[in-house]
Write a protein that holds these residues in place. Sequence first.
Motif, mmCIF file in Angstrom:
data_model
loop_
_atom_site.group_PDB
_atom_site.id
_atom_site.type_symbol
_atom_site.label_atom_id
_atom_site.label_comp_id
_atom_site.label_asym_id
_atom_site.label_seq_id
_atom_site.Cartn_x
_atom_site.Cartn_y
_atom_site.Cartn_z
ATOM 1 N N LEU A 29 98.728 13.116 51.144
ATOM 2 C CA LEU A 29 98.474 12.308 52.341
ATOM 3 C C LEU A 29 97.964 13.146 53.504
ATOM 4 C CD1 LEU A 29 98.688 9.444 53.546
ATOM 5 C CD2 LEU A 29 101.028 10.015 54.242
ATOM 6 N N PHE A 30 98.564 14.314 53.701
ATOM 7 C CA PHE A 30 98.253 15.107 54.891
ATOM 8 C C PHE A 30 97.430 16.361 54.596
ATOM 9 C CE2 PHE A 30 102.258 12.898 55.940
ATOM 10 C CZ PHE A 30 101.819 12.189 57.058
ATOM 11 N N GLY A 31 97.205 16.666 53.326
ATOM 12 C CA GLY A 31 96.489 17.887 52.985
ATOM 13 C C GLY A 31 95.039 17.645 52.622
ATOM 14 N N ASP A 32 94.342 18.736 52.296
ATOM 15 C CA ASP A 32 92.950 18.648 51.870
ATOM 16 C C ASP A 32 92.873 18.793 50.348
ATOM 17 O OD1 ASP A 32 93.565 21.301 51.482
ATOM 18 O OD2 ASP A 32 92.387 22.023 53.188
ATOM 19 N N LYS A 33 91.654 18.910 49.832
ATOM 20 C CA LYS A 33 91.492 19.003 48.374
ATOM 21 C C LYS A 33 92.133 20.266 47.805
ATOM 22 C CE LYS A 33 87.322 16.195 47.853
ATOM 23 N NZ LYS A 33 85.902 16.163 47.403
ATOM 24 N N SER A 34 92.086 21.351 48.560
ATOM 25 C CA SER A 34 92.684 22.587 48.060
ATOM 26 C C SER A 34 94.199 22.453 47.969
ATOM 27 C CB SER A 34 92.317 23.767 48.964
ATOM 28 O OG SER A 34 92.899 23.624 50.255
ATOM 29 N N LEU A 35 94.803 21.728 48.904
ATOM 30 C CA LEU A 35 96.249 21.499 48.833
ATOM 31 C C LEU A 35 96.599 20.547 47.697
ATOM 32 C CD1 LEU A 35 97.451 21.289 52.554
ATOM 33 C CD2 LEU A 35 97.950 23.063 50.865
ATOM 34 N N ALA A 36 95.714 19.592 47.414
ATOM 35 C CA ALA A 36 95.943 18.706 46.272
ATOM 36 C C ALA A 36 95.931 19.501 44.969
ATOM 37 C CB ALA A 36 94.887 17.602 46.244
ATOM 38 N N ARG A 37 95.003 20.465 44.875
ATOM 39 C CA ARG A 37 94.982 21.342 43.700
ATOM 40 C C ARG A 37 96.243 22.194 43.637
ATOM 41 N NH1 ARG A 37 89.428 21.674 45.096
ATOM 42 N NH2 ARG A 37 89.797 23.584 46.290
ATOM 43 N N MET A 38 96.710 22.652 44.800
ATOM 44 C CA MET A 38 97.953 23.415 44.841
ATOM 45 C C MET A 38 99.118 22.572 44.361
ATOM 46 S SD MET A 38 101.034 23.837 46.661
ATOM 47 C CE MET A 38 100.879 23.361 48.380
ATOM 48 N N ALA A 39 99.138 21.293 44.728
ATOM 49 C CA ALA A 39 100.211 20.404 44.286
ATOM 50 C C ALA A 39 100.183 20.256 42.768
ATOM 51 C CB ALA A 39 100.067 19.035 44.954
ATOM 52 N N ALA A 40 98.978 20.137 42.188
ATOM 53 C CA ALA A 40 98.856 20.027 40.733
ATOM 54 C C ALA A 40 99.361 21.293 40.056
ATOM 55 C CB ALA A 40 97.402 19.755 40.340
ATOM 56 N N GLN A 41 98.968 22.462 40.586
ATOM 57 C CA GLN A 41 99.437 23.724 40.017
ATOM 58 C C GLN A 41 100.956 23.860 40.150
ATOM 59 O OE1 GLN A 41 97.672 26.221 38.320
ATOM 60 N NE2 GLN A 41 96.128 24.597 38.291
ATOM 61 N N THR A 42 101.498 23.369 41.256
ATOM 62 C CA THR A 42 102.952 23.423 41.456
ATOM 63 C C THR A 42 103.669 22.564 40.427
ATOM 64 O OG1 THR A 42 102.667 23.806 43.834
ATOM 65 C CG2 THR A 42 104.821 23.006 43.100
ATOM 66 N N MET A 43 103.142 21.365 40.156
ATOM 67 C CA MET A 43 103.777 20.501 39.158
ATOM 68 C C MET A 43 103.683 21.106 37.750
ATOM 69 S SD MET A 43 105.153 18.065 40.818
ATOM 70 C CE MET A 43 105.339 19.212 42.201
ATOM 71 N N ILE A 44 102.575 21.798 37.464
ATOM 72 C CA ILE A 44 102.456 22.490 36.172
ATOM 73 C C ILE A 44 103.518 23.576 36.080
ATOM 74 C CG2 ILE A 44 100.980 23.969 34.745
ATOM 75 C CD1 ILE A 44 98.576 22.405 35.933
ATOM 76 N N ARG A 45 103.728 24.290 37.181
ATOM 77 C CA ARG A 45 104.789 25.311 37.194
ATOM 78 C C ARG A 45 106.160 24.680 37.017
ATOM 79 N NH1 ARG A 45 102.070 27.512 42.291
ATOM 80 N NH2 ARG A 45 100.580 29.072 41.546
#
Length: 344
Positions: free
Chosen positions: A32-48
């Motif tokens: 909601l509050f981040g950009d595309k790079s933060l969305a990618r970070m969220a995906a990588q975090t969920m993979i972790r």
Amino acid sequence: MHSTHTQKRLRALSTPVILILILCAFVGLVTLFGDKSLARMAAQTMIRVVFVVGLWIFVGNSGVVSFGHAGYMAIGAYASAWLTLKPQTKALFLPDLWPWLAEAQWPVLPAAIAAGLLTACVALISGAAILRLSGIAASIATFAFLAIVNTIYSNWDGVTGATSSVVGLTRYADQWVTLAWAGAAVLVAAVHANSASGLALRATREDEVAASASGINMYGHRLLSLVISGFFVGVAGALFGHSLGVLNPGSFYLGITFITLAMLVVGGVSSLSGAVTGVLVLSCLIEALVRMERGVEIGDVAFALPSGAQEILIGVVMIIVLIVRPTGLMGGRDFQWPKFGKTT
């Protein structure tokens, strides 16, 4: 008595529910509050999260530290690539694949499940040998397994591409897909931990001799937990490849082994909440450090960390946490609803 038993079951159920809600809130706020790079970070975090929760299923319950789970992740990642890449791409980059595999092009969900199942089978075979050992000997054996997998995948030119990157994977593993898998991993981990096998396994973690004297089959329970663990770590590998769209054996060696174990230790090895907390805390720290390495402006002053500072600072954070809280940030405790906090 019945009320006490019911309340204990509700307390056990509350932990995965709270953790899944925390993960949903994290992904929702970042999106909601981040950009595309933060969305990618969220995906990588969920993979972790999928990886570290899978790691916790074995390490947290058995007490045996594993350095080999990155090898299971590599197996899952390449298995999904073999099943989902276009036949033309496989003919170009992976010419020695078996004919039926070279022609296969599965949908992404069955491929991820198949990758997890293959990894679980490999965990069963490797664990049958490794888990006859115990303590530091078993941990060293897991590292030997990692080295074997890395050597094979780094030299199997016509099947894995060796040290060349395999490209062309469908990038479907966004923050929502990975969130769903993270939730599934948390739920299965909680169910296993509160099952008869999970409770027996934790008894062996506390005292192997006493557990064996009580008739607990330590070898069997450890092997079962490794198989379940291998499934989710294999799925994490599949998600990793389909998040970046590219695979290389170097991605599944010492670097990811260090960071995932650091996440588990920082959060707390002995609780599921600790595993998830460690991932979220260190993932946010990693993102902040990466941005600081790129350079940030504070007023009129530009500031940038030297290259490589990320690994050093994460190591420092881990040392500080271990000194201040030797049992991790969660101290071995799990999140629970306040109204389930007492039993009568």
